[in-house]
Motif scaffolding. Structure first.
Motif, PDB file in Angstrom:
ATOM      1  N   LYS A  98      14.880  61.359 -12.359  1.00 43.24           N
ATOM      2  CA  LYS A  98      15.890  60.469 -11.758  1.00 43.24           C
ATOM      3  C   LYS A  98      16.656  61.202 -10.663  1.00 43.24           C
ATOM      4  O   LYS A  98      16.964  60.625  -9.618  1.00 43.24           O
ATOM      5  N   PHE A  99      16.954  62.482 -10.894  1.00 36.31           N
ATOM      6  CA  PHE A  99      17.664  63.293  -9.898  1.00 36.31           C
ATOM      7  C   PHE A  99      16.873  63.354  -8.597  1.00 36.31           C
ATOM      8  O   PHE A  99      17.419  63.138  -7.519  1.00 36.31           O
ATOM      9  N   TYR A 100      15.568  63.631  -8.693  1.00 42.12           N
ATOM     10  CA  TYR A 100      14.759  63.796  -7.485  1.00 42.12           C
ATOM     11  C   TYR A 100      14.455  62.479  -6.773  1.00 42.12           C
ATOM     12  O   TYR A 100      14.028  62.488  -5.629  1.00 42.12           O
ATOM     13  N   LYS A 153      22.741  61.694  -4.014  1.00 43.04           N
ATOM     14  CA  LYS A 153      23.719  61.014  -4.884  1.00 43.04           C
ATOM     15  C   LYS A 153      24.307  62.003  -5.892  1.00 43.04           C
ATOM     16  O   LYS A 153      25.525  62.050  -6.106  1.00 43.04           O
ATOM     17  N   TYR A 154      23.454  62.827  -6.481  1.00 45.65           N
ATOM     18  CA  TYR A 154      23.913  63.755  -7.516  1.00 45.65           C
ATOM     19  C   TYR A 154      24.564  65.000  -6.922  1.00 45.65           C
ATOM     20  O   TYR A 154      25.465  65.567  -7.540  1.00 45.65           O
ATOM     21  N   VAL A 155      24.145  65.387  -5.728  1.00 44.25           N
ATOM     22  CA  VAL A 155      24.815  66.497  -5.045  1.00 44.25           C
ATOM     23  C   VAL A 155      26.260  66.099  -4.751  1.00 44.25           C
ATOM     24  O   VAL A 155      27.203  66.867  -4.988  1.00 44.25           O
ATOM     25  N   ARG A 156      26.431  64.872  -4.248  1.00 46.57           N
ATOM     26  CA  ARG A 156      27.808  64.378  -3.974  1.00 46.57           C
ATOM     27  C   ARG A 156      28.603  64.254  -5.265  1.00 46.57           C
ATOM     28  O   ARG A 156      29.798  64.600  -5.296  1.00 46.57           O
ATOM     29  N   ALA A 157      27.976  63.797  -6.335  1.00 47.17           N
ATOM     30  CA  ALA A 157      28.670  63.671  -7.611  1.00 47.17           C
ATOM     31  C   ALA A 157      29.121  65.024  -8.128  1.00 47.17           C
ATOM     32  O   ALA A 157      30.235  65.160  -8.678  1.00 47.17           O
TER      33      ALA A 157
END
Length: 101
Positions: free
Chosen positions: A84-86, A91-95
């Motif tokens: 899901k991350f890749y 999105k997850y870097v910003r989170a």
């Protein structure tokens, strides 16, 4: 007759052999230095105790997984979260940046 043929054959084969080149005896000048590769920087450690994808505690699951993305370590509660991350890493870097404050 056989011995004469074998002698001629041996002489013929010996003349075909190429001499082995001598090993170089000259050393490189003392001033020659070999450039060393710079060591890759260590990735930044993951600062959270929760998975960015699910929000679950990292120690709650048996499948804890970590990956390094753009020099930052990311830890997840399981392998499906890595997939899901890749799909949308930005999105997850910003989170993560938001969670770090």
């Amino acid at each position: 007759m056989k011995s004469a043929i074998l002698t001629l054959l041996a002489i013929g084969l010996a003349s075909c052999a190429t001499p082995t080149p001598a090993a170089p005896t000259e050393k490189a000048p003392a001033s020659t230095k070999v450039a060393k590769k710079a060591a890759a920087p260590k990735p930044k450690p993951y600062p959270l105790k929760t998975c960015l994808v699910t929000g679950d505690g990292l120690d709650d699951m048996d499948e804890r997984v970590s990956v390094v993305h753009e020099g930052q370590t990311f830890e997840f509660c399981c392998k499906p979260c890595v997939k899901k991350f890749y799909k949308n890493p930005g999105k997850y870097v910003r989170a993560l940046e938001k969670a770090k404050g």
